[in-house]
Design an enzyme around this catalytic site. Sequence first.
Site, PDB file in Angstrom:
ATOM      1  N   SER A 187      30.694  38.935  69.792  1.00  0.00           N
ATOM      2  CA  SER A 187      30.527  37.837  68.840  1.00  0.00           C
ATOM      3  C   SER A 187      29.051  37.467  68.752  1.00  0.00           C
ATOM      4  CB  SER A 187      31.332  36.623  69.299  1.00  0.00           C
ATOM      5  OG  SER A 187      30.745  36.066  70.465  1.00  0.00           O
ATOM      6  N   CYS A 246      23.957  28.438  75.769  1.00  0.00           N
ATOM      7  CA  CYS A 246      24.540  28.025  77.057  1.00  0.00           C
ATOM      8  C   CYS A 246      25.451  29.063  77.702  1.00  0.00           C
ATOM      9  CB  CYS A 246      25.310  26.718  76.884  1.00  0.00           C
ATOM     10  SG  CYS A 246      24.242  25.353  76.404  1.00  0.00           S
ATOM     11  N   ASP A 268      33.613  46.001  71.191  1.00  0.00           N
ATOM     12  CA  ASP A 268      34.571  45.184  70.435  1.00  0.00           C
ATOM     13  C   ASP A 268      35.515  46.111  69.685  1.00  0.00           C
ATOM     14  OD1 ASP A 268      33.391  45.940  68.063  1.00  0.00           O
ATOM     15  OD2 ASP A 268      32.787  43.919  67.475  1.00  0.00           O
TER      16      ASP A 268
END
Lengths: 325, 325
Positions: free
Chosen positions: A185, A149, A207
């Site tokens: 992530s 999503c 990151d």
Amino acid sequence: MSDQPETSCKTVLAGTIAKGLLAEVKQGLSELNAKPPHLYGILANDDPAAKVYADWTGKTCKENGFEYTLRTVAKDDAEEAIIAANQDDSIDGIIVYYPIFNNRQDQYLQQIVDVRKDVEGLSHQYIFNMYQNIRFLDDKHLQKSILPCTPLAVIKILEYLHIYNTILPYGNRLFGRTICVVNRSEVVGRPLAALLANDGASVFSVDITGIEQFTRGAGIRKRKHEVVEKEGMTLDECVPLCDVVITGVPGHKYKFPSHLLKEGAVCINFSSEKNFGPEVKERASIYVPAIGKVTIVILLRNLLRIVQNNRSQKVPTPALANGEP
Amino acid sequence: MSDQPETSCKTVLAGTIAKGLLAEVKQGLSELNAKPPHLYGILANDDPAAKVYADWTGKTCKENGFEYTLRTVAKDDAEEAIIAANQDDSIDGIIVYYPIFNNRQDQYLQQIVDVRKDVEGLSHQYIFNMYQNIRFLDDKHLQKSILPCTPLAVIKILEYLHIYNTILPYGNRLFGRTICVVNRSEVVGRPLAALLANDGASVFSVDITGIEQFTRGAGIRKRKHEVVEKEGMTLDECVPLCDVVITGVPGHKYKFPSHLLKEGAVCINFSSEKNFGPEVKERASIYVPAIGKVTIVILLRNLLRIVQNNRSQKVPTPALANGEP
């Protein structure tokens, strides 16, 4: 026109973008011509934020013609609750509010959810398709694969902002765009970087361990993205090259160094914290401060698509908005 | 999808783009509800290319409901021919095929054409408005200023290709775009660089004397562009930064160094020579090899606008496609 307007940056709110997507979902729902799809939530943690999200899901479902049931269970009962929901024919889609164990057991639970009810797109088959740039579940291209999503919400926002160029063929519409994603992530940042690169962009994935570049190679000739470590590259070198910067850093202490932005860059924040300070508007052309209202509509969109996919396994019918992710 | 498609570059032909613009012009013509606008061409040179262009103008006019008359005169009679056409009420627009004297006398002749009949947008008032980013002739914003045909054709092509982002406000829709224009002639290159910068782009204007940057300054806060000389800057430094490269170099010997292009750049050539070699498709996302068919439609569009402007001086009516150049 005054000689020195305050700023030329346009702030676009997620609610504005969500409206159009919701209209599409409602249209699809009315064409479904069946009982309301039933979303089943499983809450097995004490995190108040998860409860808020669960309640918000329920509210959005009910306001838009979807059925919603929330079941609250103890951590150790989550697995049995998922299995029961898999077997219950009255349930069309399942959403589990993570983290539950906050370790690899959560990934185990994600694979328990029946792929035909996985509205979050976390099943291995969907994740594999996403990374491999496989967009359909069937040879006839009637059933679109389900995308997670939050990454899909970002893509729909980029479409709304015309960063996807519809003059280019489907699948290549980000060709020529350089995009920075600050967050890698497994839940959002890495899938998002892969999706954008699969659509033709040159993506810098950032990151704390460093910067990686995701692309489909010279002339975007490869059929899926490849990843190159940019050893020693810093934000100072990478950000000024980027047309779009997407941030998702948790923690209120983090602020993106907006002074590095290219003039007229497009900035989108998917963190619940404000990763950009107000000075972002000095340089950006478009700023989207949050995306939550789009994400929740994408959840309904995925639920609708799953119902459509399951139907078309019986009677072939075209998928929702065929040719779009 | 094969593993190694030949190229990901999309070639877009001017004829395709011209079609949509022509439909708009025909729509405007039908709403005019009057006798066909009359374009009057004055040919006063022996250049076969000018004759070809004049004949092509006539053909396009007649095919699309415009009246066209071509008058051929000796060089020294051009001035009197223009004055006569200015005074002839049956003539709505005048096009003079330059060069005639191929020196400053041509600029003198350009200022002889009545501003209310100047379809080429070469009158000082129009040129001044263009550089000063003044878009209307009247305070009520009913009459759009006339832009020169070739630069406006390039802008309409960039709109068609979605380089203008309609999410941004009118006048700022190129904010965030970096564009290189190779040609700084007074007829096309310099006006084009100014128009693009006035619309929010950062423009590198290139000719044999060097590179200049046209922008509206930090955060595009200025109301019109400013120009900075980029002393010592070379194409090697400038081209890799550019989202769009527009060439207009005369002479068949010139080839743009396509190896410098950013991956996925958009390339447009307005020279009658092929400024890009076939290798442009190795790197570009979109390639427009020529623009002539769009330019001729823009000429008709300017003629229509002039007729509308002259009408609205009597009875106020909204201009064609108000809010667009």
